[in-house]
Design a protein around this motif. Sequence first.
Motif, PDB file in Angstrom:
ATOM      1  N   PHE A 101       0.856  -1.176   0.000  1.00  0.00           N
ATOM      2  CA  PHE A 101       0.000   0.000   0.000  1.00  0.00           C
ATOM      3  C   PHE A 101       0.895   1.230   0.000  1.00  0.00           C
ATOM      4  O   PHE A 101       1.743   1.380   0.877  1.00  0.00           O
ATOM      5  N   THR A 102       0.717   2.092  -0.972  1.00  0.00           N
ATOM      6  CA  THR A 102       1.511   3.318  -1.010  1.00  0.00           C
ATOM      7  C   THR A 102       0.947   4.381  -0.078  1.00  0.00           C
ATOM      8  O   THR A 102       1.667   5.294   0.316  1.00  0.00           O
ATOM      9  N   PHE A 103      -0.323   4.242   0.279  1.00  0.00           N
ATOM     10  CA  PHE A 103      -0.965   5.188   1.188  1.00  0.00           C
ATOM     11  C   PHE A 103      -1.627   4.437   2.330  1.00  0.00           C
ATOM     12  O   PHE A 103      -2.375   3.480   2.103  1.00  0.00           O
ATOM     13  N   LYS A 104      -1.363   4.859   3.542  1.00  0.00           N
ATOM     14  CA  LYS A 104      -1.906   4.187   4.713  1.00  0.00           C
ATOM     15  C   LYS A 104      -3.426   4.241   4.735  1.00  0.00           C
ATOM     16  O   LYS A 104      -4.079   3.290   5.154  1.00  0.00           O
ATOM     17  N   ARG A 105      -3.998   5.317   4.264  1.00  0.00           N
ATOM     18  CA  ARG A 105      -5.468   5.438   4.284  1.00  0.00           C
ATOM     19  C   ARG A 105      -6.125   4.325   3.483  1.00  0.00           C
ATOM     20  O   ARG A 105      -7.166   3.803   3.879  1.00  0.00           O
ATOM     21  N   ALA A 106      -5.542   3.951   2.367  1.00  0.00           N
ATOM     22  CA  ALA A 106      -6.105   2.836   1.590  1.00  0.00           C
ATOM     23  C   ALA A 106      -6.052   1.549   2.402  1.00  0.00           C
ATOM     24  O   ALA A 106      -7.002   0.759   2.398  1.00  0.00           O
ATOM     25  N   ALA A 107      -4.956   1.336   3.115  1.00  0.00           N
ATOM     26  CA  ALA A 107      -4.819   0.131   3.935  1.00  0.00           C
ATOM     27  C   ALA A 107      -5.826   0.133   5.084  1.00  0.00           C
ATOM     28  O   ALA A 107      -6.458  -0.887   5.357  1.00  0.00           O
TER      29      ALA A 107
ATOM     30  N   PHE B 105      -4.594   0.695  12.317  1.00  0.00           N
ATOM     31  CA  PHE B 105      -3.431   0.029  12.900  1.00  0.00           C
ATOM     32  C   PHE B 105      -2.360   1.075  13.106  1.00  0.00           C
ATOM     33  O   PHE B 105      -2.377   2.128  12.487  1.00  0.00           O
ATOM     34  N   ASP B 106      -1.414   0.771  13.968  1.00  0.00           N
ATOM     35  CA  ASP B 106      -0.333   1.705  14.268  1.00  0.00           C
ATOM     36  C   ASP B 106       0.804   1.543  13.274  1.00  0.00           C
ATOM     37  O   ASP B 106       1.091   0.436  12.805  1.00  0.00           O
ATOM     38  N   GLY B 107       1.453   2.648  12.973  1.00  0.00           N
ATOM     39  CA  GLY B 107       2.688   2.623  12.203  1.00  0.00           C
ATOM     40  C   GLY B 107       2.533   2.291  10.730  1.00  0.00           C
ATOM     41  O   GLY B 107       1.485   2.498  10.130  1.00  0.00           O
TER      42      GLY B 107
END
Length: 69
Positions: free
Chosen positions: A15-21, A28-30
Amino acid sequence: MEAKLAALEVPLIIFTFKRAATTLLARFDGHGSLGRRRLAGSKIFVMPGPMEKRERVDVALAQLRRLLR
C-alpha cells in the motif's frame, strides 16, 4: 477485489498510502510489514508517509527489501 488477488496468488501487497490500507483493514499503528496479517493470503506492507523521519523510513525500506527477496 480480495477474490481477484487470491486467484492471482499475489505474494505481497504494498500500500503506497496508509489510508487505503486502513479502509480495507481497519486502523493500525505505524507502517511497514503488518506481520501475520494477510489480505487474500498475501503479506501486507504499508509505505511510510512522506513526512516520516528518515531513520524510520530507512528501517521500513530495509524491511521491504527483505520481503521482496
